[in-house]
Every structure is written in C-alpha cells, then in structure tokens.
Design a protein around this motif. Structure first.
Motif, PDB file in Angstrom:
ATOM      1  N   LEU A  95       0.824  -1.206   0.000  1.00  0.00           N
ATOM      2  CA  LEU A  95       0.000   0.000   0.000  1.00  0.00           C
ATOM      3  C   LEU A  95       0.861   1.260   0.000  1.00  0.00           C
ATOM      4  O   LEU A  95       0.569   2.236  -0.706  1.00  0.00           O
ATOM      5  N   ILE A  96       1.923   1.242   0.786  1.00  0.00           N
ATOM      6  CA  ILE A  96       2.826   2.387   0.824  1.00  0.00           C
ATOM      7  C   ILE A  96       3.536   2.552  -0.513  1.00  0.00           C
ATOM      8  O   ILE A  96       3.761   3.669  -0.985  1.00  0.00           O
ATOM      9  N   LEU A  97       3.877   1.448  -1.155  1.00  0.00           N
ATOM     10  CA  LEU A  97       4.575   1.520  -2.442  1.00  0.00           C
ATOM     11  C   LEU A  97       3.741   2.262  -3.489  1.00  0.00           C
ATOM     12  O   LEU A  97       4.271   3.099  -4.237  1.00  0.00           O
ATOM     13  N   ILE A  98       2.448   1.967  -3.542  1.00  0.00           N
ATOM     14  CA  ILE A  98       1.592   2.610  -4.548  1.00  0.00           C
ATOM     15  C   ILE A  98       0.924   3.873  -4.011  1.00  0.00           C
ATOM     16  O   ILE A  98       0.244   4.575  -4.769  1.00  0.00           O
ATOM     17  N   GLY A  99       1.123   4.151  -2.726  1.00  0.00           N
ATOM     18  CA  GLY A  99       0.555   5.364  -2.152  1.00  0.00           C
ATOM     19  C   GLY A  99      -0.948   5.306  -1.970  1.00  0.00           C
ATOM     20  O   GLY A  99      -1.641   6.298  -2.188  1.00  0.00           O
ATOM     21  N   LEU A 100      -1.465   4.153  -1.559  1.00  0.00           N
ATOM     22  CA  LEU A 100      -2.897   3.977  -1.329  1.00  0.00           C
ATOM     23  C   LEU A 100      -3.147   3.788   0.169  1.00  0.00           C
ATOM     24  O   LEU A 100      -2.544   2.911   0.783  1.00  0.00           O
ATOM     25  N   PHE A 101      -4.032   4.612   0.754  1.00  0.00           N
ATOM     26  CA  PHE A 101      -4.279   4.593   2.198  1.00  0.00           C
ATOM     27  C   PHE A 101      -2.953   4.694   2.962  1.00  0.00           C
ATOM     28  O   PHE A 101      -2.718   3.960   3.925  1.00  0.00           O
ATOM     29  N   THR A 102      -2.104   5.597   2.511  1.00  0.00           N
ATOM     30  CA  THR A 102      -0.737   5.688   3.028  1.00  0.00           C
ATOM     31  C   THR A 102      -0.711   5.924   4.530  1.00  0.00           C
ATOM     32  O   THR A 102       0.025   5.245   5.263  1.00  0.00           O
ATOM     33  N   ARG A 103      -1.487   6.888   4.992  1.00  0.00           N
ATOM     34  CA  ARG A 103      -1.494   7.203   6.427  1.00  0.00           C
ATOM     35  C   ARG A 103      -1.969   6.003   7.252  1.00  0.00           C
ATOM     36  O   ARG A 103      -1.393   5.685   8.290  1.00  0.00           O
ATOM     37  N   LEU A 104      -3.029   5.372   6.784  1.00  0.00           N
ATOM     38  CA  LEU A 104      -3.586   4.226   7.508  1.00  0.00           C
ATOM     39  C   LEU A 104      -2.592   3.066   7.548  1.00  0.00           C
ATOM     40  O   LEU A 104      -2.413   2.421   8.582  1.00  0.00           O
ATOM     41  N   ALA A 105      -1.932   2.797   6.422  1.00  0.00           N
ATOM     42  CA  ALA A 105      -0.974   1.695   6.358  1.00  0.00           C
ATOM     43  C   ALA A 105       0.244   1.960   7.222  1.00  0.00           C
ATOM     44  O   ALA A 105       0.857   1.016   7.753  1.00  0.00           O
ATOM     45  N   ALA A 106       0.604   3.223   7.394  1.00  0.00           N
ATOM     46  CA  ALA A 106       1.810   3.552   8.152  1.00  0.00           C
ATOM     47  C   ALA A 106       1.627   3.359   9.659  1.00  0.00           C
ATOM     48  O   ALA A 106       2.607   3.136  10.371  1.00  0.00           O
ATOM     49  N   ILE A 107       0.388   3.422  10.144  1.00  0.00           N
ATOM     50  CA  ILE A 107       0.161   3.359  11.595  1.00  0.00           C
ATOM     51  C   ILE A 107       0.605   2.031  12.203  1.00  0.00           C
ATOM     52  O   ILE A 107       1.402   2.020  13.153  1.00  0.00           O
ATOM     53  N   LEU A 203       8.048   6.673   8.635  1.00  0.00           N
ATOM     54  CA  LEU A 203       6.630   6.323   8.734  1.00  0.00           C
ATOM     55  C   LEU A 203       5.847   7.415   9.445  1.00  0.00           C
ATOM     56  O   LEU A 203       4.721   7.731   9.054  1.00  0.00           O
ATOM     57  N   LEU A 204       6.431   7.998  10.473  1.00  0.00           N
ATOM     58  CA  LEU A 204       5.775   9.097  11.186  1.00  0.00           C
ATOM     59  C   LEU A 204       5.548  10.275  10.243  1.00  0.00           C
ATOM     60  O   LEU A 204       4.491  10.914  10.270  1.00  0.00           O
ATOM     61  N   SER A 205       6.531  10.550   9.402  1.00  0.00           N
ATOM     62  CA  SER A 205       6.389  11.628   8.418  1.00  0.00           C
ATOM     63  C   SER A 205       5.244  11.338   7.450  1.00  0.00           C
ATOM     64  O   SER A 205       4.452  12.228   7.122  1.00  0.00           O
ATOM     65  N   LEU A 206       5.138  10.075   6.987  1.00  0.00           N
ATOM     66  CA  LEU A 206       4.064   9.713   6.051  1.00  0.00           C
ATOM     67  C   LEU A 206       2.685   9.858   6.693  1.00  0.00           C
ATOM     68  O   LEU A 206       1.709  10.181   6.008  1.00  0.00           O
ATOM     69  N   ILE A 207       2.593   9.616   8.000  1.00  0.00           N
ATOM     70  CA  ILE A 207       1.312   9.782   8.681  1.00  0.00           C
ATOM     71  C   ILE A 207       0.864  11.233   8.613  1.00  0.00           C
ATOM     72  O   ILE A 207      -0.320  11.537   8.443  1.00  0.00           O
TER      73      ILE A 207
END
Length: 229
Positions: A95-107, A203-207
């Motif tokens: 999910l992070i690779l394609i940038g989908l639900f990025t914040r949710l996946a990072a948690i 990951l914190l930054s992506l959130i």
C-alpha cells in the motif's frame, strides 16, 4: 527590506510546492521493499508444503521466536501477533509503495518498528553496524555534548577496530582476501536501533504528509472525490 526578502522567500516556497511530493515518494520507495520482504518472511506464503489457508498464517519459526522468552521476544499470543505483524508489513508495504491509504498503512508499521526497536535492538545501542573509528563516529558529536554513553560507544569503536584488524590479518595470511573482499569489506554487525529508528521517523512523516502530490493514488483519489463533491 526585510519585508521584501520575506515576500520573495514565501513566493519561492509557493513555487516549490509542486515538488513537495518527491520527499514522501522517496520515503515510500525506501520503506516499501523493506516492509514487504519482512512481512513475506514472517508468513507461510512461500512455503510450498503448506496448503491454503495455512499459507496465510505466520511461519511456525517466527511464532516460536515471538513467544519464546529464553531466546526470543517472549510476547503473549505469539500466533496472533506474528500473524498481525506479518500482514501489517506485507500488505502495508504494498500500500505504501503505490501510495494507497498511506497514512492508515503507516500506523501499524509505526508500532511494528517501535516494538522491534525496544524489544530486539534496544540493548545493542544505536548503531546498526559498529563504527571502527571513533574520530568519524557520530558518537563523537554526542561526546562533545556530554551525552551519557557516548564515551562508551567511542571506546567500543576502538575495540571493534582491533577485532576487525585481527580478522583481516587472519584472512590475509590464511584465507582468500581477493575473493572474500570482492563484494565489499567486512564489518561487525552491532544490530542496534538505527535502522528501526530511521524507518520509524519516515513512517511518522508519512502519517502527517500522506503519500504526496502526483506520485500516489491517495492524491488522485482525493482530487477525484473533491471534484465530485
């Protein structure tokens, strides 16, 4: 004069906003492969001896490591935690690779890195690879600031350097140095929290910033939903 400089500064920042998707993209490209392969190796996905749906469960060896208090993490409910950690990393990485639900996946990945740092790497200190020269070690800066433990790290660098010199001497005399050093020099793995802490910060930054402008599915979904509303 100061107002004019400030106005130029603000205008420059405004024009550079078009590039603000690049940092989160780079973070995602660094994080995703690490998380995907970490999760893949925690699960039975590649085990040809397993049948579906057991292939979706955590690898028994990983479960044992999660639960064993003598040589592992000693965590409760190791089957569940290993399963959750594996899928959080594997699915979250994609999910992070394609940038989908990025914040949710990072948690959940943020929690995974925190647990890894505090349970697996914490007692080994900061460095992932032990420095061998105290003069070029980052601990030197901490020593300048009188941070506790900095001098011990510098002393450790000297000891690591001595051991590496002995290893290289043995290899030079009895081994095959050209072959052994062909792919790179040898190092002492310190296994500290360095990598886990860096991944945690990314990951914190992506959130906070999300997947970023232009290069994430999140960005285009938001534009589409905003346009429709």
């Amino acid at each position: 004069m100061l107002l004019k400089i400030h106005a130029i500064y603000q205008l420059t920042l405004k024009k550079l906003e078009v590039l603000d998707g690049i940092p989160p993209l780079l973070f995602r490209l660094i994080l995703a492969p690490v998380m995907i392969i970490a999760g893949f190796n925690k699960l039975n996905l590649s085990n040809e001896q397993m049948i579906f749906p057991n292939t979706l469960l955590a690898d028994p060896n990983v479960v044992n490591w999660f639960g064993n208090s003598d040589w592992g993490l000693g965590l409760p409910f190791p089957d569940l935690l290993a399963f959750l950690a594996g899928w959080s990393e594997f699915l979250g990485g994609w999910l992070i690779l394609i940038g989908l639900f990025t914040r949710l996946a990072a948690i959940p990945l943020l929690f995974t890195m925190f647990i890894a740092a505090t349970t697996v790497h914490w007692h080994n200190g900061w460095f992932a690879i032990a420095p061998t020269n105290p003069d070029t070690s980052a601990a030197q800066v901490l020593e300048w600031l009188s941070i506790p433990g900095a001098q011990a790290s510098l002393d450790n660098s000297l000891e690591v350097g001595e051991r590496l010199d002995k290893i290289k001497g043995i290899v030079q005399e009895h081994g095959f140095p050209d072959y052994l050093y062909e792919k790179g020099s040898i190092a002492v793995i310190n296994n500290g929290i360095e990598f886990a802490a860096l991944y945690f910060a990314m990951l914190l930054s992506l959130i906070f910033v999300g997947g970023g402008r232009y290069f994430s599915i999140d960005y285009w979904l938001k534009k589409l939903l905003t346009k429709e509303s």
